[in-house]
Motif scaffolding. Structure first.
Motif, PDB file in Angstrom:
ATOM      1  N   GLY A 170       8.147 -22.327 -10.416  1.00 40.35           N
ATOM      2  CA  GLY A 170       8.454 -21.794 -11.723  1.00 40.35           C
ATOM      3  C   GLY A 170      10.065 -21.141 -11.696  1.00 40.35           C
ATOM      4  N   TYR A 171      10.833 -21.187 -10.672  1.00 43.46           N
ATOM      5  CA  TYR A 171      12.609 -21.364 -10.644  1.00 43.46           C
ATOM      6  C   TYR A 171      13.255 -22.262 -11.122  1.00 43.46           C
ATOM      7  N   MET A 172      14.417 -22.640 -11.907  1.00 46.38           N
ATOM      8  CA  MET A 172      15.030 -23.566 -12.059  1.00 46.38           C
ATOM      9  C   MET A 172      16.640 -23.771 -11.900  1.00 46.38           C
ATOM     10  N   LYS A 173      17.126 -23.735 -11.479  1.00 44.32           N
ATOM     11  CA  LYS A 173      18.530 -23.977 -11.268  1.00 44.32           C
ATOM     12  C   LYS A 173      19.570 -23.375 -12.135  1.00 44.32           C
ATOM     13  N   ILE A 174      21.066 -23.258 -12.428  1.00 39.91           N
ATOM     14  CA  ILE A 174      22.115 -22.711 -13.595  1.00 39.91           C
ATOM     15  C   ILE A 174      21.931 -24.088 -14.275  1.00 39.91           C
ATOM     16  N   GLY A 175      22.048 -25.419 -13.656  1.00 43.51           N
ATOM     17  CA  GLY A 175      22.059 -26.499 -14.755  1.00 43.51           C
ATOM     18  C   GLY A 175      21.011 -26.826 -15.480  1.00 43.51           C
ATOM     19  N   GLU A 176      19.950 -26.931 -14.995  1.00 46.59           N
ATOM     20  CA  GLU A 176      18.371 -27.104 -15.704  1.00 46.59           C
ATOM     21  C   GLU A 176      18.610 -25.510 -16.907  1.00 46.59           C
ATOM     22  N   LEU A 177      18.399 -24.235 -16.482  1.00 43.81           N
ATOM     23  CA  LEU A 177      19.224 -23.041 -17.287  1.00 43.81           C
ATOM     24  C   LEU A 177      19.742 -23.173 -18.380  1.00 43.81           C
ATOM     25  N   ALA A 178      20.983 -23.445 -17.915  1.00 48.16           N
ATOM     26  CA  ALA A 178      22.340 -23.774 -19.568  1.00 48.16           C
ATOM     27  C   ALA A 178      20.674 -24.833 -20.288  1.00 48.16           C
TER      28      ALA A 178
END
Length: 109
Positions: free
Chosen positions: A20-28
């Motif tokens: 359920g976590y995402m890296k900053i690139g996926e969030l962007a």
């Protein structure tokens, strides 16, 4: 509670991560904004990433994605940073007086 729902398939709160976590690139990508925007906001309304698991990756969760989408929608209505900050504060203080919040929202609709 969910701050925002959207019909745009590129703006989703679902993560491809098993945890359920995402890296900053996926969030962007999911929020439709540059990574630099997230880096700037993490010092303020978005807050720092939830965890750094020793590999220098920042990890973000669904509530942070929802908050980022909310901020983007507010900016699309030409709300000021101060207005957005007031709305975010109101979300955290549910049950308080809504008059000032209604005034901000009505001014932009």
């Amino acid at each position: 509670f969910t701050i925002l729902t959207t019909e745009d398939p590129n703006l989703t709160t679902e993560s491809s991560s098993n945890e359920g976590y995402m890296k900053i690139g996926e969030l962007a990508r999911k929020a439709g904004c540059p990574v630099e925007t997230i880096v700037t906001l993490k010092e303020g309304p978005l807050q720092a990433p939830l965890r750094d698991i020793g590999n220098n990756y920042r990890h973000y969760d669904k509530p942070r994605l929802e908050k980022l989408l909310f901020i983007r929608r507010c900016r699309s209505l030409d709300m000021t940073h101060e207005e957005i900050r007031a709305l975010l504060l109101a979300i955290n203080n549910q049950g308080k007086e809504c008059g000032p919040i209604d005034a901000i929202i009505n001014a932009h609709l």
